[in-house]
Design a protein around this motif. Structure first.
Motif, PDB file in Angstrom:
ATOM      1  N   LEU A  60     -39.384  -4.366   9.521  1.00 33.04           N
ATOM      2  CA  LEU A  60     -40.422  -4.141  10.439  1.00 33.04           C
ATOM      3  C   LEU A  60     -40.640  -2.674  10.854  1.00 33.04           C
ATOM      4  O   LEU A  60     -41.514  -2.164  10.841  1.00 33.04           O
ATOM      5  CB  LEU A  60     -40.248  -4.876  11.795  1.00 33.04           C
ATOM      6  N   PHE A  61     -39.346  -2.133  10.842  1.00 35.11           N
ATOM      7  CA  PHE A  61     -39.086  -0.599  11.088  1.00 35.11           C
ATOM      8  C   PHE A  61     -40.141   0.256  10.135  1.00 35.11           C
ATOM      9  O   PHE A  61     -40.719   1.081  10.428  1.00 35.11           O
ATOM     10  CB  PHE A  61     -37.784  -0.121  11.221  1.00 35.11           C
ATOM     11  N   ILE A  62     -39.675  -0.265   8.810  1.00 34.64           N
ATOM     12  CA  ILE A  62     -40.387   0.705   7.781  1.00 34.64           C
ATOM     13  C   ILE A  62     -41.917   0.524   7.880  1.00 34.64           C
ATOM     14  O   ILE A  62     -42.660   1.110   7.489  1.00 34.64           O
ATOM     15  CB  ILE A  62     -39.778   0.246   6.322  1.00 34.64           C
ATOM     16  N   VAL A  63     -42.132  -0.849   7.983  1.00 35.29           N
ATOM     17  CA  VAL A  63     -43.544  -1.134   7.472  1.00 35.29           C
ATOM     18  C   VAL A  63     -44.360  -0.637   8.776  1.00 35.29           C
ATOM     19  O   VAL A  63     -45.464   0.207   8.852  1.00 35.29           O
ATOM     20  CB  VAL A  63     -44.089  -2.766   7.960  1.00 35.29           C
ATOM     21  N   ILE A  64     -44.013  -0.319   9.902  1.00 35.57           N
ATOM     22  CA  ILE A  64     -44.460   0.154  11.160  1.00 35.57           C
ATOM     23  C   ILE A  64     -44.668   1.661  11.032  1.00 35.57           C
ATOM     24  O   ILE A  64     -45.589   2.311  11.409  1.00 35.57           O
ATOM     25  CB  ILE A  64     -44.013  -0.507  12.647  1.00 35.57           C
ATOM     26  N   SER A  65     -43.715   2.371  10.415  1.00 30.35           N
ATOM     27  CA  SER A  65     -43.671   3.624  10.281  1.00 30.35           C
ATOM     28  C   SER A  65     -44.556   4.259   9.309  1.00 30.35           C
ATOM     29  O   SER A  65     -45.168   5.004   9.308  1.00 30.35           O
ATOM     30  CB  SER A  65     -42.010   3.962   9.868  1.00 30.35           C
ATOM     31  N   ALA A  83     -41.887   2.046  16.244  1.00 31.76           N
ATOM     32  CA  ALA A  83     -41.028   1.916  15.151  1.00 31.76           C
ATOM     33  C   ALA A  83     -39.645   2.325  15.663  1.00 31.76           C
ATOM     34  O   ALA A  83     -38.732   1.810  15.207  1.00 31.76           O
ATOM     35  CB  ALA A  83     -41.442   2.875  14.032  1.00 31.76           C
ATOM     36  N   GLY A  84     -39.542   3.337  16.475  1.00 39.03           N
ATOM     37  CA  GLY A  84     -38.414   3.689  17.076  1.00 39.03           C
ATOM     38  C   GLY A  84     -37.800   2.680  17.982  1.00 39.03           C
ATOM     39  O   GLY A  84     -36.444   2.604  17.976  1.00 39.03           O
ATOM     40  N   VAL A  85     -38.542   2.014  18.688  1.00 32.96           N
ATOM     41  CA  VAL A  85     -37.926   1.112  19.503  1.00 32.96           C
ATOM     42  C   VAL A  85     -37.309  -0.066  18.608  1.00 32.96           C
ATOM     43  O   VAL A  85     -36.438  -0.536  19.141  1.00 32.96           O
ATOM     44  CB  VAL A  85     -39.074   0.248  20.520  1.00 32.96           C
ATOM     45  N   LEU A  86     -37.649  -0.373  17.535  1.00 31.48           N
ATOM     46  CA  LEU A  86     -37.212  -1.244  16.475  1.00 31.48           C
ATOM     47  C   LEU A  86     -35.653  -1.106  16.190  1.00 31.48           C
ATOM     48  O   LEU A  86     -35.095  -1.682  15.857  1.00 31.48           O
ATOM     49  CB  LEU A  86     -38.003  -1.663  15.493  1.00 31.48           C
ATOM     50  N   MET A  87     -35.460   0.354  16.549  1.00 32.24           N
ATOM     51  CA  MET A  87     -34.149   0.831  15.988  1.00 32.24           C
ATOM     52  C   MET A  87     -33.084  -0.095  16.809  1.00 32.24           C
ATOM     53  O   MET A  87     -31.951  -0.074  16.440  1.00 32.24           O
ATOM     54  CB  MET A  87     -33.926   2.058  15.902  1.00 32.24           C
ATOM     55  N   VAL A  88     -33.497  -0.302  18.214  1.00 30.12           N
ATOM     56  CA  VAL A  88     -32.498  -0.941  18.790  1.00 30.12           C
ATOM     57  C   VAL A  88     -32.024  -2.172  18.608  1.00 30.12           C
ATOM     58  O   VAL A  88     -30.718  -2.423  18.514  1.00 30.12           O
ATOM     59  CB  VAL A  88     -33.069  -0.639  20.398  1.00 30.12           C
ATOM     60  N   PRO A  89     -32.835  -3.225  18.363  1.00 30.20           N
ATOM     61  CA  PRO A  89     -32.546  -4.499  18.053  1.00 30.20           C
ATOM     62  C   PRO A  89     -31.805  -4.428  16.453  1.00 30.20           C
ATOM     63  O   PRO A  89     -30.797  -5.398  16.186  1.00 30.20           O
ATOM     64  CB  PRO A  89     -33.722  -5.437  17.959  1.00 30.20           C
ATOM     65  N   LEU A  90     -32.309  -3.435  15.764  1.00 32.07           N
ATOM     66  CA  LEU A  90     -31.719  -3.347  14.497  1.00 32.07           C
ATOM     67  C   LEU A  90     -30.506  -2.810  14.582  1.00 32.07           C
ATOM     68  O   LEU A  90     -29.293  -3.223  13.981  1.00 32.07           O
ATOM     69  CB  LEU A  90     -32.555  -2.246  13.601  1.00 32.07           C
ATOM     70  N   THR A  91     -30.015  -1.922  15.451  1.00 34.12           N
ATOM     71  CA  THR A  91     -28.524  -1.412  15.776  1.00 34.12           C
ATOM     72  C   THR A  91     -27.733  -2.395  16.205  1.00 34.12           C
ATOM     73  O   THR A  91     -26.754  -2.527  15.856  1.00 34.12           O
ATOM     74  CB  THR A  91     -28.773  -0.216  16.771  1.00 34.12           C
ATOM     75  N   PHE A  92     -28.323  -3.163  17.277  1.00 31.39           N
ATOM     76  CA  PHE A  92     -27.417  -4.277  17.847  1.00 31.39           C
ATOM     77  C   PHE A  92     -26.961  -5.467  16.653  1.00 31.39           C
ATOM     78  O   PHE A  92     -25.974  -5.957  16.723  1.00 31.39           O
ATOM     79  CB  PHE A  92     -28.185  -4.742  19.024  1.00 31.39           C
ATOM     80  N   SER A  93     -28.102  -5.689  15.631  1.00 30.60           N
ATOM     81  CA  SER A  93     -27.927  -6.578  14.915  1.00 30.60           C
ATOM     82  C   SER A  93     -26.874  -6.233  13.767  1.00 30.60           C
ATOM     83  O   SER A  93     -25.787  -7.034  13.527  1.00 30.60           O
ATOM     84  CB  SER A  93     -29.150  -6.947  14.088  1.00 30.60           C
TER      85      SER A  93
END
Length: 351
Positions: free
Chosen positions: A47-52, A67-77
């Protein structure tokens, strides 16, 4: 530059989607938490890449921020995945650090003016981040990559011989991916996504194909013994670690039978569930219907081990109950090794 960034981004999505689907398929079969967290990480990364890519194509600052916001759930995962393959529970210190870094990044990233577009000499638009946003993003990425490399290195170091080659591929592919990621971020930023995307494939494939890699650090299973509680006869024994300091299965089952009987008679508060030693744990499961019990010896307790033991014990009691009347005929229980392969396949074998 922008066109190259978009093309590489589109190409990058393919291996990450493949990795995500591969992990999700494995999760449907095993229901293991670590593979679910890895699936979620690849999903958020996609999702991060597609939205970027959309934000660049549409020159949209809100999409860049999303896209930056998606970094947070990505990080926690990713961090929760690392914890799931290294320990039984979540590390509170690590969680506090990641939460603080994520919140700081979100606040900075969502501040007006943190990201903006500039027109390149060829007339195309390209987004840039100010120094604070770039620093917050770099810190977050550093924490992720450090955790990944550190724990994959530990898996490589402690992996038994039969898993060493797979552990080395996972570790060195991630190490190389991290190195190229940081270099390309400075020199050739348009291929950054591609490098990370390609790095997901060996990790996803090997953790799905060899789930034992995820259980090297949390515990080390030593022995499983099924014994008749009245006579102390060991009906079946399986060892994952050929250690000379372990006593014979005959003495071990007799000792367990005696301990269980003494505690039941003296305390009268039900069956023994676990016995904790300084460097080992004995997880026990006794049949409610038969005088048979299963004991798993491991360095640490684990939810996965307890669930596997419960399922194994239920099937063992059901399949071999016709032979419990003659516990001295051990040949009747040899096929229990098939149940080991069915319910304890995730446990690494140590030479």
């Amino acid at each position: 530059m922008v066109i190259g960034f978009i093309i590489n981004g589109i190409i990058t999505v393919v291996p990450i989607i493949v990795s995500c689907l591969l992990c999700f398929y494995q999760f449907l079969k095993t229901k293991e938490r670590f593979i679910l967290l890895l699936t979620l990480a690849w999903f958020f990364w996609t999702l991060f890449i597609v939205i970027s890519l959309l934000s660049i194509f549409l020159a949209s600052v809100p999409l860049v921020q999303l896209a930056g916001v998606l970094m947070v759930p990505l990080t926690f995962s990713l961090i929760l995945f690392v914890d799931s393959i290294s320990r039984e529970s979540v590390d509170p210190t690590k969680l506090v650090i990641i939460t603080a870094a994520s919140m700081a990044y979100l606040i900075i990233h969502l501040t007006p003016g943190s990201v903006f577009y500039l027109k390149l000499p060829n007339g195309m638009l390209y987004f840039y981040a100010n120094e604070a946003d770039s620093l917050a993003y770099a810190i977050l990425m550093f924490l992720i990559e450090y955790a990944w490399v550190f724990y994959l290195a530990k898996i490589f170091w402690y992996a038994p011989k039969n898993l060493k080659i797979y552990a080395s591929i996972v570790f060195f592919s991630q190490l190389l991916s991290c190195f190229i990621f940081f270099i390309s971020s400075i020199l050739i930023p348009e291929i950054t996504f591609l490098i990370v995307g390609l790095g997901t494939l060996p990790i996803a494939f090997l953790f799905a194909k060899h789930p034992q890699l995820a259980f090297i650090l949390p515990f080390k299973a030593l022995r499983l013994t099924i014994f008749e509680t009245r006579s102390g006869i060991a009906l079946f024994t399986h060892s994952w670690s050929e250690r000379e300091d372990l006593i014979s299965e005959v003495l071990f089952s007799g000792m367990l039978s005696g301990i269980s009987m003494i505690l039941n008679e003296s305390v009268k508060r039900g069956n023994v569930r676990e016995i904790h030693l300084d460097q080992a744990v004995l997880i026990m499961r006794k049949s409610e219907e038969f005088t048979v019990a299963c004991v798993l010896v491991t360095t640490k307790t684990s939810r996965s081990l307890r669930q596997a033991l419960d399922t194994f014990a239920d099937q063992f009691f059901k399949k071999f109950s016709p032979f419990f009347s003659d516990p001295s005929n051990l040949d009747n229980f040899k096929t229990a090794s098939d149940l080991i392969m069915d319910y304890f396949a995730f446990i690494p074998e140590y030479d």
